[in-house]
Design an enzyme around this catalytic site. Structure first.
Site, PDB file in Angstrom:
ATOM      1  CE  LYS A  76      -3.933   2.181   2.637  1.00 21.07           C
ATOM      2  NZ  LYS A  76      -4.686   1.834   3.890  1.00 21.07           N
ATOM      3  CB  SER A 151      -8.109   3.524   2.792  1.00 22.55           C
ATOM      4  OG  SER A 151      -7.278   2.996   3.857  1.00 22.55           O
ATOM      5  CB  SER A 175      -8.166   0.441   5.498  1.00 21.77           C
ATOM      6  OG  SER A 175      -8.967   1.819   5.396  1.00 21.77           O
TER       7      SER A 175
HETATM    8  N1  GLN Z   1     -13.295   4.025   5.965  1.00 22.10           N
HETATM    9  C1  GLN Z   1     -12.515   4.627   7.446  1.00 22.10           C
HETATM   10  C2  GLN Z   1     -12.087   5.999   7.326  1.00 22.10           C
HETATM   11  O1  GLN Z   1     -12.668   6.501   6.177  1.00 22.10           O
HETATM   12  C3  GLN Z   1     -11.560   3.670   7.777  1.00 22.10           C
HETATM   13  C4  GLN Z   1     -10.426   3.915   6.929  1.00 22.10           C
HETATM   14  C5  GLN Z   1      -9.152   2.948   7.416  1.00 22.10           C
HETATM   15  O2  GLN Z   1      -9.257   2.032   8.020  1.00 22.10           O
HETATM   16  N2  GLN Z   1      -7.762   3.830   6.978  1.00 22.10           N
HETATM   17  O3  GLN Z   1     -11.468   6.547   7.812  1.00 22.10           O
END
Ligand code: GLN
Length: 494
Positions: A76, A151, A175
């Site tokens: 990532k 994400s 995420s």
């Molecule tokens: N969807 C969540 C957010 O927007 C979690 C994102 C994540 O785990 N990085 O913050």
């Protein structure tokens, strides 16, 4: 390469049936052919091939090899790789090449993995669909009109589309687990402190964890083992031995007690997901587990608590991007409005750099967090959220007095259509309703494939356990894999 499981590939590499270079070439061709999925944001074939060749010569010379010798692993784009573009899906870092490796990367290199490019992600890991990426969204390999989740969408797609056997993502509120679920692969968020965060570009430091994506539980165990463990460079990493997750994997946990939270199977859950989860419960019962109901009464406050804690931390972490030392710097920062004419040029430069460098969702979070922390409001918002966070953790502690793992859906819906929720942040935030509490409580969670909807989209099953129970989670997930074949399903891709 058709089935492409990491452990099988490792055996073929070790027996000499294929070389690391051949393997890397095969994956590079496939990744290029499937470029339309937008899984990778930086993938330099020469960088990949030179690592693979170096590994092949090391093997030929009979030198000792690490646990991932020759296996491609996609990363990532939030993890620092020395000298390689690390852009966090943001214009802000579009030219950033860190001068050091994240600890997870150092460990992958020590394990002789082949680093296979950087994957697409929501900007600074803020999002649930990879649509906030400055590079455009990743596409779901099961239906290219649908989101991949986020994400870590690119890391999930890279594995789901067989462009790589393994990848790393990060999970702050879901995420790793949510995109794994939406793309039909395994994703694991370790206990907070299990994997070093050194060199992980921070979003919300008290919630962030690095975790593996793979096609099956064994492969995820292999990758977790390679990156886990104490690190003096991360004061929050925990000094506990790392179990050999693979060695115990085939042994089902004894007298397993599986907890089910009735509210998690009620309103707001897609009916096809609900029936897949009810089927999964039957699979565990048939395997001899005791299934019982547990209560997590404060979970309903998880999303609001998270959207105070995470933005508060992000507003502080992202203060460093101001155009002065690194990242985007605005060229034109003349005052825009009459009330800006007395502002010092340095400050105008910072304002313009941040205005240009960050996307809308990141700005929204910085503003929310700044507000939640501001004098006069902190008690009402941020400090209140911390209390809720403690209550959520207490609920889990009580539940894990009664059961070994908690079983739930990973995501309330299957992959939705691109663009469907971009104009409604609250609808997007609800994607994480089942995953977010694990981050707030610091406990591990895993998502495994457990079904397909009538329209052919993957469904994920989440298993949660107490802190440092990754071994139990993996073994429990393996029980499910042995009884079903969902983890062997692949999207049809041309
Ligand atoms: N969807 C969540 C957010 O927007 C979690 C994102 C994540 O785990 N990085 O913050």
């Amino acid at each position: 390469m058709a089935s492409a499981n990491a452990i099988e590939l490792l055996a073929q590499l070790n027996s000499g049936a294929i070389t690391s270079e051949e393997l890397a070439r095969g994956y590079l061709e496939r990744a290029e052919r499937l470029g339309r999925l937008n899984a990778f944001v930086h993938l330099d074939p020469e960088v990949v091939l030179s690592q693979a060749r170096a590994l092949d010569s090391k093997r030929r010379a009979g030198q000792p090899l690490g646990a991932l010798a020759g296996l491609p692993v996609a990363i990532k784009d939030v993890l620092c790789v020395d000298g390689e573009l690390t852009t966090c899906g943001s214009r802000m870092l579009k030219n950033f090449r860190p001068p050091y490796d994240a600890t997870a990367i150092t460990r992958l290199k020590a394990a002789d993995a082949v680093l296979f490019g950087k994957t697409n992600m929501d900007e600074f890991a803020m999002g649930s669909s990879t649509e906030t990426s400055a590079y455009g969204p990743a596409r779901n390999p099961w239906n290219e009109e649908c989101i991949a989740g986020g994400s870590s969408g690119g890391s999930a797609v890279a594995v789901a589309a067989d462009c790589v056997p393994l990848s790393l993502g990060t999970d702050t509120g879901g995420s790793v687990r949510q995109p794994a679920s939406l793309c039909g692969v395994v994703g694991l968020k370790p206990t907070y402190g299990r994997v070093s965060r050194y060199g992980l570009i921070a979003y919300a430091s008290s919630l962030d964890q690095i975790g593996p994506f793979a096609h099956n539980v064994a492969d995820a165990a292999l990758l977790l083992k390679a990156v886990a463990g104490h690190d003096a460079l991360d004061a929050t990493s925990v000094n506990l031995p790392v179990p050999d997750y693979l060695a115990s994997l085939e042994t089902p946990p004894e007298s397993l007690r599986v907890g089910v939270v009735p509210e998690f199977l009620g309103a707001g859950l897609d009916p096809e997901i609900e029936s897949a989860i009810r089927e999964a419960i039957k699979v565990y019962e048939a395997a001899g587990a005791t299934v019982k109901e547990v209560a997590l009464p404060h979970s309903k406050y998880g999303v609001p608590a998270y959207y105070l804690v995470a933005p508060a931390e992000c507003s502080s972490n992202l203060a460093r991007y101001d155009g002065t030392i690194y990242g985007h710097r605005a060229e034109d920062f003349r005052p825009q409005y009459p009330n800006e004419k007395d502002i010092a040029p340095l400050v105008l430069m910072m304002m313009a750099s941040r205005a240009e460098g960050f996307g809308a969702e990141v700005k929204r979070r910085i503003m929310l967090g700044t507000f939640a922390l501001s004098a006069g409001y902190a008690d009402q918002f941020y400090n209140q959220a911390l209390k809720v966070r403690r209550l959520i953790k207490n609920d889990f502690d009580a539940a894990f007095g009664e059961v070994d793992v908690i079983l739930s859906p990973t995501s309330p819906t299957p992959a939705f259509r691109l663009g469907e929720k971009t104009s409604d942040p609250l609808a997007m935030y609800l994607s994480d309703i089942y995953t977010i509490t694990a981050n707030l409580a610091g406990i591990p969670g895993l998502s495994i494939p457990c079904g397909l909807t009538k329209s052919g989209l993957p469904i994920g099953l989440q298993l949660l356990g107490p802190a440092f129970s990754e071994e139990t989670l993996l073994r429990t997930a393996r029980v499910f894999e042995k009884a079903t074949d969902w983890h062997t399903k692949r999207p049809e891709l041309m």
